[in-house]
Scaffold this motif. Structure first.
Motif, PDB file in Angstrom:
ATOM      1  N   ASN A  81       0.818  -1.216   0.000  1.00 10.42           N
ATOM      2  CA  ASN A  81       0.000   0.000   0.000  1.00 10.42           C
ATOM      3  C   ASN A  81       0.852   1.267   0.000  1.00 10.42           C
ATOM      4  O   ASN A  81       0.317   2.373   0.167  1.00 10.42           O
ATOM      5  CB  ASN A  81      -0.909   0.013   1.239  1.00 10.42           C
ATOM      6  N   SER A  82       2.160   1.118  -0.166  1.00 12.10           N
ATOM      7  CA  SER A  82       3.038   2.281  -0.048  1.00 12.10           C
ATOM      8  C   SER A  82       2.808   3.306  -1.148  1.00 12.10           C
ATOM      9  O   SER A  82       3.150   4.485  -0.975  1.00 12.10           O
ATOM     10  CB  SER A  82       4.502   1.825  -0.057  1.00 12.10           C
ATOM     11  N   HIS A  83       2.254   2.883  -2.289  1.00  6.45           N
ATOM     12  CA  HIS A  83       2.042   3.821  -3.390  1.00  6.45           C
ATOM     13  C   HIS A  83       0.562   4.179  -3.575  1.00  6.45           C
ATOM     14  O   HIS A  83       0.176   4.713  -4.609  1.00  6.45           O
ATOM     15  CB  HIS A  83       2.598   3.243  -4.693  1.00  6.45           C
ATOM     16  N   GLU A  84      -0.235   3.873  -2.589  1.00  2.98           N
ATOM     17  CA  GLU A  84      -1.648   4.237  -2.653  1.00  2.98           C
ATOM     18  C   GLU A  84      -1.767   5.765  -2.548  1.00  2.98           C
ATOM     19  O   GLU A  84      -1.141   6.381  -1.671  1.00  2.98           O
ATOM     20  CB  GLU A  84      -2.391   3.568  -1.500  1.00  2.98           C
ATOM     21  N   PRO A  85      -2.522   6.418  -3.437  1.00  2.00           N
ATOM     22  CA  PRO A  85      -2.586   7.889  -3.455  1.00  2.00           C
ATOM     23  C   PRO A  85      -2.913   8.517  -2.106  1.00  2.00           C
ATOM     24  O   PRO A  85      -2.291   9.516  -1.713  1.00  2.00           O
ATOM     25  CB  PRO A  85      -3.684   8.176  -4.484  1.00  2.00           C
ATOM     26  N   SER A  86      -3.889   7.970  -1.394  1.00  2.00           N
ATOM     27  CA  SER A  86      -4.269   8.562  -0.109  1.00  2.00           C
ATOM     28  C   SER A  86      -3.122   8.478   0.898  1.00  2.00           C
ATOM     29  O   SER A  86      -2.888   9.404   1.685  1.00  2.00           O
ATOM     30  CB  SER A  86      -5.509   7.858   0.450  1.00  2.00           C
ATOM     31  N   ARG A  87      -2.381   7.336   0.863  1.00  2.00           N
ATOM     32  CA  ARG A  87      -1.258   7.189   1.788  1.00  2.00           C
ATOM     33  C   ARG A  87      -0.108   8.117   1.390  1.00  2.00           C
ATOM     34  O   ARG A  87       0.566   8.681   2.258  1.00  2.00           O
ATOM     35  CB  ARG A  87      -0.800   5.737   1.813  1.00  2.00           C
ATOM     36  N   LEU A  88       0.133   8.262   0.092  1.00  2.00           N
ATOM     37  CA  LEU A  88       1.184   9.184  -0.352  1.00  2.00           C
ATOM     38  C   LEU A  88       0.878  10.612   0.088  1.00  2.00           C
ATOM     39  O   LEU A  88       1.772  11.350   0.534  1.00  2.00           O
ATOM     40  CB  LEU A  88       1.322   9.111  -1.877  1.00  2.00           C
ATOM     41  N   LEU A  89      -0.404  11.015  -0.036  1.00  2.00           N
ATOM     42  CA  LEU A  89      -0.802  12.364   0.383  1.00  2.00           C
ATOM     43  C   LEU A  89      -0.642  12.537   1.889  1.00  2.00           C
ATOM     44  O   LEU A  89      -0.151  13.566   2.367  1.00  2.00           O
ATOM     45  CB  LEU A  89      -2.254  12.622  -0.033  1.00  2.00           C
ATOM     46  N   GLU A  90      -1.038  11.497   2.634  1.00  2.00           N
ATOM     47  CA  GLU A  90      -0.911  11.559   4.097  1.00  2.00           C
ATOM     48  C   GLU A  90       0.549  11.694   4.508  1.00  2.00           C
ATOM     49  O   GLU A  90       0.890  12.490   5.382  1.00  2.00           O
ATOM     50  CB  GLU A  90      -1.512  10.292   4.702  1.00  2.00           C
ATOM     51  N   ASN A  91       1.431  10.913   3.880  1.00  2.00           N
ATOM     52  CA  ASN A  91       2.855  10.973   4.214  1.00  2.00           C
ATOM     53  C   ASN A  91       3.457  12.323   3.847  1.00  2.00           C
ATOM     54  O   ASN A  91       4.290  12.871   4.583  1.00  2.00           O
ATOM     55  CB  ASN A  91       3.615   9.857   3.490  1.00  2.00           C
ATOM     56  N   ALA A  92       3.032  12.869   2.710  1.00  2.53           N
ATOM     57  CA  ALA A  92       3.552  14.171   2.287  1.00  2.53           C
ATOM     58  C   ALA A  92       3.121  15.267   3.263  1.00  2.53           C
ATOM     59  O   ALA A  92       3.916  16.148   3.626  1.00  2.53           O
ATOM     60  CB  ALA A  92       3.065  14.495   0.879  1.00  2.53           C
ATOM     61  N   ASP A  93       1.842  15.216   3.707  1.00  2.00           N
ATOM     62  CA  ASP A  93       1.347  16.207   4.674  1.00  2.00           C
ATOM     63  C   ASP A  93       2.091  16.091   6.005  1.00  2.00           C
ATOM     64  O   ASP A  93       2.430  17.103   6.624  1.00  2.00           O
ATOM     65  CB  ASP A  93      -0.161  16.015   4.898  1.00  2.00           C
ATOM     66  N   TRP A  94       2.335  14.856   6.426  1.00  2.00           N
ATOM     67  CA  TRP A  94       3.017  14.639   7.705  1.00  2.00           C
ATOM     68  C   TRP A  94       4.467  15.138   7.634  1.00  2.00           C
ATOM     69  O   TRP A  94       4.960  15.764   8.572  1.00  2.00           O
ATOM     70  CB  TRP A  94       2.980  13.156   8.052  1.00  2.00           C
ATOM     71  N   GLU A  95       5.118  14.907   6.503  1.00  2.00           N
ATOM     72  CA  GLU A  95       6.490  15.365   6.339  1.00  2.00           C
ATOM     73  C   GLU A  95       6.548  16.892   6.313  1.00  2.00           C
ATOM     74  O   GLU A  95       7.433  17.504   6.932  1.00  2.00           O
ATOM     75  CB  GLU A  95       7.073  14.792   5.037  1.00  2.00           C
ATOM     76  N   ALA A  96       5.605  17.508   5.619  1.00  2.00           N
ATOM     77  CA  ALA A  96       5.571  18.972   5.568  1.00  2.00           C
ATOM     78  C   ALA A  96       5.314  19.551   6.960  1.00  2.00           C
ATOM     79  O   ALA A  96       5.900  20.570   7.347  1.00  2.00           O
ATOM     80  CB  ALA A  96       4.491  19.431   4.597  1.00  2.00           C
ATOM     81  N   HIS A  97       4.417  18.900   7.714  1.00  4.35           N
ATOM     82  CA  HIS A  97       4.115  19.349   9.077  1.00  4.35           C
ATOM     83  C   HIS A  97       5.351  19.284   9.958  1.00  4.35           C
ATOM     84  O   HIS A  97       5.636  20.217  10.723  1.00  4.35           O
ATOM     85  CB  HIS A  97       2.992  18.479   9.649  1.00  4.35           C
TER      86      HIS A  97
END
Length: 282
Positions: A204-220
């Motif tokens: 599931n590492s390339h699932e769009p929702s997970r990618l968006l969640e990881n990107a938001d968490w990294e930006a935070h």
């Protein structure tokens, strides 16, 4: 050359039965003849002498290889690997030590067969270290008679081999596992469907929702990091930036020379700044 040295060097390889019969008919050489051939090889690099030493011991390799038939591997492959070990032994054999080649070669033959078994018995290696290899072959031999070990047997094996009971249990578990295909389902046979890893292992590492969640968490996290950096004084912020965040990081001494303080003082400022950052990020 004596009759026993006149070896039949053409051994059939098309049939295993024919091969075994042929090597059993190769004459066994005496200790004197063995020493003569070994000295010719060592002193003159005589390849014909090496060939005769190898040929006269092929029956011995076949005998050892039969002992590994319980691993489900072709006897021909086991013999081939054992023959490689025999050739390595012949190359290193020194008759002046007073040991017959058959005794010296045992280690090399078994070592090559062991490596072959461990490489091919399972897709995933069951043993990688020397201790694990020893444990694997000892357990394999014992389990032919005892089946699954009880705790007393596990403790006995662990004590005899100098390993922990946990290691014995882990190796026993590895040996009991079976290789399966990643996708073994036949779509045309619904009645005999068997669950295979492809049906329950997901990436599931390339699932769009997970990618968006990881990107938001990294930006935070980046935002919080820079906000914490802003709470530091200019010198402390510069030290952390150049010690941890810059592409070409500075040493303590380089910063000490620039700020005209000791390297120990720079280290103290760095540690204090890190503690302030940790407190700000809580």
């Amino acid at each position: 050359m004596s009759k026993s040295l006149e070896l039949q060097l053409a051994v059939p390889t098309g049939s295993m039965d024919a091969y075994l019969q042929a090597v059993s008919q190769v004459p066994v050489i005496s200790a004197e003849e063995e020493a003569l051939l070994a000295n010719r090889l060592r002193e003159k690099g005589d390849l014909d002498a090496a060939r005769q030493l190898v040929m006269s011991h092929l029956r011995f390799v076949a005998h050892i290889a039969r002992g590994y038939s319980g691993y489900g591997l072709p006897l021909a492959d086991l013999i081939q690997e054992g023959n490689i070990g025999l050739m390595k032994a012949v190359k290193r054999f020194d008759p002046s030590v007073g040991v017959r080649l058959v005794s010296f070669a045992v280690y090399w033959i078994r070592a090559e067969i062991h490596e072959f078994v461990l490489r091919n018995w399972r897709i995933v290696k069951v043993a990688t270290t020397k201790a694990q290899r020893k444990l694997f072959f000892n357990l394999r031999s014992s389990k032919k008679q005892l089946g699954w070990f009880n705790q007393e047997e596990v403790d006995t094996v662990a004590r005899e081999l100098g390993v922990s009971s946990k290691e014995v249990r882990e190796m026993e578990s590895r040996m009991s596992g079976q290789d399966i295909t990643f996708d073994m389902r036949d779509d045309t046979d619904d009645d005999n469907f068997t669950a295979s890893p492809v049906n329950y292992l997901e990436d599931n590492s390339h699932e769009p929702s997970r990618l968006l969640e990881n990107a938001d968490w990294e930006a935070h996290n980046h935002q919080r990091l820079y906000e914490a950096l802003e709470t530091l004084d200019d010198r402390s912020r510069d030290i952390l930036n150049r010690r941890w965040l810059a592409e070409n990081k500075s040493t303590l001494q380089e910063l000490a020379d620039e700020y005209q303080v000791s390297a120990e003082r720079i280290r103290q400022l760095e540690n204090n700044a890190i503690k302030k950052m940790q407190h700000a990020l809580v």
